[in-house]
Write a protein that holds these residues in place. Structure first.
Motif, PDB file in Angstrom:
ATOM      1  N   PHE B 173      -2.385  10.685 -14.417  1.00 34.94           N
ATOM      2  CA  PHE B 173      -3.124  10.465 -13.179  1.00 34.94           C
ATOM      3  C   PHE B 173      -3.925  11.701 -12.788  1.00 34.94           C
ATOM      4  CE2 PHE B 173       1.007   8.406 -13.119  1.00 34.94           C
ATOM      5  CZ  PHE B 173       0.660   7.076 -12.911  1.00 34.94           C
ATOM      6  N   GLN B 174      -5.054  11.445 -12.099  1.00 29.45           N
ATOM      7  CA  GLN B 174      -5.660  12.504 -11.312  1.00 29.45           C
ATOM      8  C   GLN B 174      -4.722  12.725 -10.138  1.00 29.45           C
ATOM      9  OE1 GLN B 174      -9.562  11.694  -9.794  1.00 29.45           O
ATOM     10  NE2 GLN B 174     -10.432  11.586 -11.871  1.00 29.45           N
ATOM     11  N   ILE B 175      -4.254  13.950  -9.967  1.00 27.75           N
ATOM     12  CA  ILE B 175      -3.241  14.198  -8.937  1.00 27.75           C
ATOM     13  C   ILE B 175      -3.732  13.808  -7.549  1.00 27.75           C
ATOM     14  CG2 ILE B 175      -2.046  16.073  -7.710  1.00 27.75           C
ATOM     15  CD1 ILE B 175      -1.485  17.370 -10.407  1.00 27.75           C
ATOM     16  N   SER B 176      -4.966  14.174  -7.206  1.00 27.80           N
ATOM     17  CA  SER B 176      -5.447  13.909  -5.843  1.00 27.80           C
ATOM     18  C   SER B 176      -5.532  12.408  -5.583  1.00 27.80           C
ATOM     19  CB  SER B 176      -6.814  14.572  -5.628  1.00 27.80           C
ATOM     20  OG  SER B 176      -7.746  14.073  -6.569  1.00 27.80           O
ATOM     21  N   LEU B 177      -5.959  11.658  -6.586  1.00 31.66           N
ATOM     22  CA  LEU B 177      -6.040  10.203  -6.466  1.00 31.66           C
ATOM     23  C   LEU B 177      -4.662   9.611  -6.200  1.00 31.66           C
ATOM     24  CD1 LEU B 177      -7.821   7.565  -7.118  1.00 31.66           C
ATOM     25  CD2 LEU B 177      -6.771   7.718  -9.365  1.00 31.66           C
ATOM     26  N   LEU B 178      -3.670  10.010  -7.001  1.00 35.47           N
ATOM     27  CA  LEU B 178      -2.326   9.450  -6.857  1.00 35.47           C
ATOM     28  C   LEU B 178      -1.732   9.802  -5.495  1.00 35.47           C
ATOM     29  CD1 LEU B 178      -0.130   7.854  -8.433  1.00 35.47           C
ATOM     30  CD2 LEU B 178       0.865  10.055  -9.047  1.00 35.47           C
ATOM     31  N   LYS B 179      -1.937  11.048  -5.069  1.00 36.06           N
ATOM     32  CA  LYS B 179      -1.425  11.467  -3.759  1.00 36.06           C
ATOM     33  C   LYS B 179      -2.056  10.677  -2.624  1.00 36.06           C
ATOM     34  CE  LYS B 179      -0.800  15.574  -2.191  1.00 36.06           C
ATOM     35  NZ  LYS B 179      -1.119  16.988  -1.902  1.00 36.06           N
ATOM     36  N   ASN B 180      -3.368  10.465  -2.713  1.00 35.89           N
ATOM     37  CA  ASN B 180      -4.049   9.708  -1.665  1.00 35.89           C
ATOM     38  C   ASN B 180      -3.526   8.276  -1.590  1.00 35.89           C
ATOM     39  OD1 ASN B 180      -5.571  11.899  -1.009  1.00 35.89           O
ATOM     40  ND2 ASN B 180      -7.392  11.256  -2.159  1.00 35.89           N
ATOM     41  N   LEU B 181      -3.358   7.658  -2.759  1.00 39.58           N
ATOM     42  CA  LEU B 181      -2.865   6.280  -2.772  1.00 39.58           C
ATOM     43  C   LEU B 181      -1.437   6.215  -2.220  1.00 39.58           C
ATOM     44  CD1 LEU B 181      -4.180   5.125  -6.265  1.00 39.58           C
ATOM     45  CD2 LEU B 181      -5.078   4.450  -4.037  1.00 39.58           C
ATOM     46  N   TYR B 182      -0.600   7.165  -2.630  1.00 38.26           N
ATOM     47  CA  TYR B 182       0.795   7.179  -2.173  1.00 38.26           C
ATOM     48  C   TYR B 182       0.853   7.339  -0.659  1.00 38.26           C
ATOM     49  CZ  TYR B 182       5.842   8.090  -2.554  1.00 38.26           C
ATOM     50  OH  TYR B 182       7.219   8.023  -2.452  1.00 38.26           O
ATOM     51  N   GLY B 183      -0.083   8.111  -0.134  1.00 34.47           N
ATOM     52  CA  GLY B 183      -0.137   8.326   1.317  1.00 34.47           C
ATOM     53  C   GLY B 183      -0.429   7.064   2.104  1.00 34.47           C
ATOM     54  N   THR B 184      -1.015   6.063   1.447  1.00 34.60           N
ATOM     55  CA  THR B 184      -1.334   4.815   2.160  1.00 34.60           C
ATOM     56  C   THR B 184      -0.181   3.812   2.133  1.00 34.60           C
ATOM     57  OG1 THR B 184      -2.198   3.613   0.237  1.00 34.60           O
ATOM     58  CG2 THR B 184      -3.746   5.063   1.394  1.00 34.60           C
ATOM     59  N   LEU B 185       0.899   4.129   1.394  1.00 38.71           N
ATOM     60  CA  LEU B 185       1.993   3.156   1.260  1.00 38.71           C
ATOM     61  C   LEU B 185       2.945   3.201   2.453  1.00 38.71           C
ATOM     62  CD1 LEU B 185       3.127   3.600  -2.476  1.00 38.71           C
ATOM     63  CD2 LEU B 185       1.413   2.026  -1.568  1.00 38.71           C
ATOM     64  N   SER B 186       3.491   2.048   2.804  1.00 39.71           N
ATOM     65  CA  SER B 186       4.559   1.989   3.809  1.00 39.71           C
ATOM     66  C   SER B 186       5.864   2.454   3.169  1.00 39.71           C
ATOM     67  CB  SER B 186       4.712   0.557   4.317  1.00 39.71           C
ATOM     68  OG  SER B 186       5.189  -0.263   3.261  1.00 39.71           O
ATOM     69  N   GLU B 187       6.859   2.753   4.009  1.00 36.71           N
ATOM     70  CA  GLU B 187       8.172   3.132   3.482  1.00 36.71           C
ATOM     71  C   GLU B 187       8.720   2.051   2.558  1.00 36.71           C
ATOM     72  OE1 GLU B 187      10.342   5.752   3.349  1.00 36.71           O
ATOM     73  OE2 GLU B 187       8.576   6.793   4.104  1.00 36.71           O
ATOM     74  N   GLU B 188       8.530   0.778   2.965  1.00 38.14           N
ATOM     75  CA  GLU B 188       9.039  -0.333   2.179  1.00 38.14           C
ATOM     76  C   GLU B 188       8.357  -0.367   0.809  1.00 38.14           C
ATOM     77  OE1 GLU B 188       8.368  -4.194   3.823  1.00 38.14           O
ATOM     78  OE2 GLU B 188       9.492  -5.172   2.198  1.00 38.14           O
ATOM     79  N   GLU B 189       7.023  -0.188   0.814  1.00 37.88           N
ATOM     80  CA  GLU B 189       6.301  -0.187  -0.456  1.00 37.88           C
ATOM     81  C   GLU B 189       6.766   0.959  -1.350  1.00 37.88           C
ATOM     82  OE1 GLU B 189       1.880  -2.065   0.313  1.00 37.88           O
ATOM     83  OE2 GLU B 189       2.330  -0.173   1.314  1.00 37.88           O
ATOM     84  N   ARG B 190       7.012   2.094  -0.752  1.00 38.97           N
ATOM     85  CA  ARG B 190       7.485   3.238  -1.561  1.00 38.97           C
ATOM     86  C   ARG B 190       8.810   2.920  -2.248  1.00 38.97           C
ATOM     87  NH1 ARG B 190       5.653   8.762   1.707  1.00 38.97           N
ATOM     88  NH2 ARG B 190       3.495   8.090   1.929  1.00 38.97           N
ATOM     89  N   GLY B 191       9.660   2.170  -1.558  1.00 43.40           N
ATOM     90  CA  GLY B 191      10.942   1.781  -2.143  1.00 43.40           C
ATOM     91  C   GLY B 191      10.780   0.792  -3.280  1.00 43.40           C
ATOM     92  N   LEU B 192       9.774  -0.068  -3.163  1.00 45.96           N
ATOM     93  CA  LEU B 192       9.587  -1.126  -4.167  1.00 45.96           C
ATOM     94  C   LEU B 192       8.820  -0.651  -5.392  1.00 45.96           C
ATOM     95  CD1 LEU B 192       8.726  -4.199  -1.902  1.00 45.96           C
ATOM     96  CD2 LEU B 192      10.763  -3.897  -3.334  1.00 45.96           C
TER      97      LEU B 192
END
Lengths: 236, 236
Positions: B173-192
């Motif tokens: 991954f491009q690190i900045s891209l992955l970080k930005n996308l992860y930042g948009t996830l809800s807690e529930e999405e992060r768990g899934l």
């Protein structure tokens, strides 16, 4: 009546072995297909076990049965395999009905010749489920993450692994049910539905799941053969 | 800059080994994770390789690096793993940015510690695809038929295997891209979304496919360890 159908119609190109198809390679001094047959023989509910064998290897197989299973040779019937898996299966079904007549009570337990680690528990549960529900499939929960790609270049979706299962065998059916469903398929559908359970699901016939095992491996590559050897030496 | 991230945050319960997590088990006289590191070292494009290691095993890992890779020890950075795979990955990313600053040019090639048969070709293609497209995943066409069941009792559908792929690693991954996308996830999405590529696909970020190999196995069971030993002895 209850019949086994061990399918070995192929000639094993993936094994990179010029002479012997994979089902005839030896594991601990005995051909793989003999190990598989012996596992079926631990189940006392079979009236006969049919083998679908590529036409070039029928004499070879008959010789193996005489050598390794002389006492069972009258209950093991070798049938000529077809062009693909389903035609091998339907060649076996034709022969079953020629030998034993047509009946709604006939059950067939189909199995890959190269899965010698099938267990008696799986076979029994297949028979029970096919009797009760008409069709059964042996599966394990998917081990790897599975993605779907429409173009082979980028991911279209990451599938929800909790609902996915990898198909093993046995797959078991009421013979009359499977024949009726197959009769409703177009030529194109027959070409596409290479897995017999697909024949059921596209016609909305429920297929009951039987729990397989990660040890119920399919031996298709030289690496698989090595691990099978190690498993068998360890008493699997 | 280009960074490797070898993920070994787990303690390996599936191996039935009371003492050593699977990444530390020996293959041909060397711990699995050292074989994996050496494969990464065949690629000359990495500025550094990070290891995400469970906190209980950091000292052990540092000792292995001193013993087996003394010349590379300054370019191998051990980072404390997190609760799950993604938190281990983001611990590594935090450390990369602490060491090398934030940049849109930073690429991270993540890899399972227990896949020592990764090849230089796969690593290079991962880097190229992550640079060009932002995200890459290493896959092989699905070997088994895959079915979907909603209730775990009957088949809901037999999936079209021609569109299915099994996920391996590297995933890059491009690190900045992955970080930005992860930042948009809800807690529930992060768990899934336990697979980092899922983070991309649920936000419609294309993930480019890199061709893996059936030899790029993940060593998670005693059977896998046996086959890995046989493969390594055969020179894989």
């Amino acid at each position: 009546m209850i019949f086994g159908a061990i399918l070995a119609g192929g000639t094993g190109q993936r094994m990179k072995n010029d002479s012997l198809p994979k089902q005839f390679l030896e594991l601990c001094g005995k051909p793989i297909i003999i190990h598989t047959l012996e596992k079926f023989w631990t189940c006392t509910r079979f009236d006969a076990v049919y083998l679908g064998i590529h036409k070039d290897w029928i004499d070879y197989m008959l010789d193996l049965i005489r050598r390794f299973l002389p006492d069972q040779k009258d209950q093991i019937i070798v049938v000529c395999g077809g062009e693909d898996r389903n035609s091998t299966l339907f060649n076996v079904i034709d022969r079953v009905e020629k030998d034993h007549g047509v009946s709604e009570e006939h059950i067939i337990v189909t199995h890959d010749a190269v899965r010698p680690f099938v267990t008696l528990r799986m076979i029994e549960e297949n028979i029970d489920a096919a009797v009760k529900y008409g069709a059964a499939d042996t599966v394990i929960p998917a081990v790897d993450t599975i993605i779907c790609s429409n173009d082979g270049k980028t991911i279209a979706s990451v599938l929800d692994r909790r609902q996915l299962y990898q198909v093993q065998t046995p797959q078991s059916f009421q013979i009359s049910l499977l024949k009726n469903l197959y009769g409703t398929l177009s030529e194109e559908e027959r070409g596409l539905l290479t897995d017999a359970c697909s024949i059921c699901t596209v016609r909305n016939q429920p297929v009951h799941l039987v729990e397989g095992s990660d040890t119920n491996i399919k031996i298709t590559t030289p690496g698989d053969l090595k691990i099978a050897q190690a498993m068998m030496e360890a008493g699997a």
